[in-house]
Design an enzyme around this catalytic site. Structure first.
Site, PDB file in Angstrom:
ATOM      1  N   HIS C 146      -1.107 -13.880   1.354  1.00 16.73           N
ATOM      2  CA  HIS C 146       0.108 -13.397   0.700  1.00 16.73           C
ATOM      3  C   HIS C 146       0.904 -12.499   1.630  1.00 16.73           C
ATOM      4  CE1 HIS C 146      -1.894 -14.699  -3.036  1.00 16.73           C
ATOM      5  NE2 HIS C 146      -0.692 -14.692  -3.574  1.00 16.73           N
ATOM      6  N   LYS C 150       1.884  -6.980  -1.396  1.00 17.16           N
ATOM      7  CA  LYS C 150       1.039  -7.165  -2.573  1.00 17.16           C
ATOM      8  C   LYS C 150       0.001  -6.042  -2.615  1.00 17.16           C
ATOM      9  CE  LYS C 150      -1.725 -10.846  -4.711  1.00 17.16           C
ATOM     10  NZ  LYS C 150      -0.993 -10.749  -5.980  1.00 17.16           N
TER      11      LYS C 150
END
Lengths: 260, 260, 260, 260
Positions: C146, C150
């Protein structure tokens, strides 16, 4: 559950040798006979085998299957060279045997034969998942990668995968994968029923396949790598365990995998 | 180190807008002028810029570069449409200016122009590393993957990469990549000087390139992904910082990367 | 087949806006109402919608569903914040309504609600295929990748995938994935019920997941890439088309995909 | 160019056997001696070898190198177990020999020793390129993947790669890779000087490394796969050809690769 007794035909060959070793190492299976080219195949030589595994040669495999059935055994076939006619004869033989059995007092399920062009679990699963997923994606292409001594391109597995994707797309009523390309169609590979297959040949590789599915903003990639032939043994064991409760003819390992 | 003053031509366009923002956010750089299509380019409008960045259109880019040089600025060019003739005129202009400067009392290095067909660091590095590594591998193939609205295949970047790999292989005296393929040459892509380039077109993708190099028992894969145009800004900033100490004409971002 | 009339709640939000556009562009669907936070939800405002799509906020989503059901519409929910209690109340409401309907003269199937934590087809399919395949492989690990902003690791999707793989392995009676590692357990990620999940954080990425399954001599890799939120729209359309013939409560897009 | 005469120490071992075969098959090299554990190493037994390749054991490798140098041969070492002290003694020995030679009438370049922890070209190139590229990317992480019988994690190669990336980032003055993660640090792997290394263990794999470098909107991935030990032979041949013109001690195959 009682043990499944297994006989291996072509036991001295490369695949047969591995199969014997895999059966001996597996739980719930026992190896009762190793036969090779000069051996007769009958109830005696099969030594009570529940399942016969055939890794022989195209010239003998069909006769082996009929002989094994006559001896009352289920059969798993990994040998190539089958066509519609030979498969049809095996299906008829099974029907005849199983009809006779159903009329008698034998309560076990009928005999089964499983012919698998590919025992690689990763290869079979990749193809199966690609076909299931295909209807949900706007674009689909296949890349197969092999060692450079391979003479055909694309590989049979990749052609088969592309054909399955194409069929799934047609059934779902999808338009062709979008493609604005105006020039450049000279790479190794093929257009299989509208699905592009790219064939890479590279020293160091063995056998690999990558299926790419695309939608706006997302991609699903299913890749499988076969690094050596030992990779076929888990699939052979799955087939041996499945064939005893699957009467009739089955073509393709995917039909005995539990993917529900 | 003193700040580098930057002027942007085509400042209202997509790349120009991003460049202005990137320059303003970067340490050691200050944005002194934003010019667009109706603006005159001279010492006044460039407001003392050390470096002019041109993201305009093929029809005006060459004239812009000559004007910027006459105003005493270095130039970084991201506009397409250059050919040998236009590059030659810029090289001559630079030689004339820098010769005059060398004869005078100005102690700074001469003016420089950097024309880059691609500011994507990952793309430029992938191509550069592939060319460097190519001589050490028996096999080499390229896969490029793009959105399906692209009209040409293979992409210019992939063609360029394959040509560089081919040249490196030739220089090292390598035989052609081994390939026993007898059938199947209808996939999207091309044979670029003996290096196979496969072109994948898939909805959801942007611009991606994968170079595969193989030897017995090993593989080296260099892959780059361009997800959006913001990816060009780090390369533009590298170019701006490099051009001030690189007199003369440079074509290609790879020549100002420090890869020693 | 008659057109399905669709109303969108949260129509001014990011997902709602995209849903309205996707419904309008899709064949067989028509957009009949766009409602946002100050609108009452009743038979009048829903304008005869067959299906209501809710992309609102956790604080209002449950009330929206009950109101839509009372107005006689099926519902597709993409809003987060549901728990066992709120799902239970919706299930009861559906049972009550559908029981009443079954007693009357209405011959259409009962009302349905589909709550989907993830509408990404590639993500849902990757998870589903990984769980199906897991029982056939000795080793399984998950890598999720990701953007670096995050805050949680591993991602919910990856945890969910790993848990599904773990459950499938347990059901098939597999031993733990082999692992001789004696040192080194400080990387980003987690052990989810015995399945290792690695979490990569890298500038430039969006949301990606890779499931690796290994046997002797082979590997199956299922990878999905979510490049942007437009990727959710195909899944939303699948849900809208499916919910009208699936009475009762369904949780998870995977249950309405046709993967037979 | 005259042929390079090669002697192999540890010729009966796995790597030694492969080296003998590779030397015999290579153009420009000839195998003049195969020695193993009970053989004396001196000018006689080395049979005029220009280069001695040592694939023996940690307990004998240093003594072998000194003996080969005294016999006037260059040395390529693939045996592990070297430390600063043993490398220092070889460097001194080389200095003494080469100083004496320089004073005399011998016009050839001095003797050289190349100690390589890794002869895998793809592994060495991956590491080298990753270190060169690292300064141009905001984020960097490493994934290494191995068979599950490996006891250490992360692998030495991955630790070495991560350390090289970390050093390159520090030299370029980069901030740490961005990472908002608040929870989850229990996966197999390590933080090596600020670079995250993830370690995957999967049945079927051999030895693989993937370096991920990210910037806004782009990613560069360098991946190498070692499928079997035959992959070391091209690197051994590169080393043999290079050591004859590289006097003194060199540690690491990367220093003799032509990457300019």
């Amino acid at each position: 559950m009682t043990e499944i007794k297994v006989a291996v035909l072509g036991a001295a060959g490369r695949m047969g040798t591995q199969t014997c070793a895999a059966v001996e190492a597996a739980g719930g299976l026992s190896l009762v006979a190793r036969l090779d080219k000069d051996d007769v195949i009958d109830a005696g030589s099969l030594a009570g085998a529940d399942v016969v595994v055939d890794f022989t040669i195209p010239a003998t495999t069909e006769a082996n299957v009929h002989a094994a059935l006559d001896a009352g055994a289920h059969v798993v076939v990994g040998t190539t060279g089958w066509d519609d006619a030979s498969r049809g004869r095996v299906a008829e033989h099974l029907e005849r045997l199983n009809a006779a059995r159903a009329g008698g007092s034998d309560q076990t399920p009928g005999l089964g034969v499983l012919i698998a062009p590919n025992f690689g679990l990763s290869a079979v699963l990749a193809m199966t998942f690609a076909a299931k997923a295909a209807r949900y994606f706007e674009s689909a292409e296949v890349i197969e990668l092999h060692h450079p001594d391979k003479v055909d391109a694309p590989s049979g597995t990749a052609r088969h995968t592309a054909a399955a994707i194409s069929a799934a797309r047609a059934e779902a009523g999808l338009a062709p994968s979008p493609d604005a390309t105006e020039t450049g169609w000279e790479a190794r590979g093929a257009d299989v029923d509208g699905v592009r297959v790219h064939a890479v040949r590279l020293r160091g590789l063995v056998a690999h396949e990558e299926i790419l599915l695309g939608n706006p903003g997302e991609q699903l990639v299913i890749r499988q790598d076969s690094f050596d032939r030992s990779s076929f043994m888990p699939g052979v064991l799955v087939a041996v365990r499945a064939v005893v409760s699957r009467p009739g003819l089955t073509v393709g390992l995917e039909h005995v995998l539990d993917l529900a």
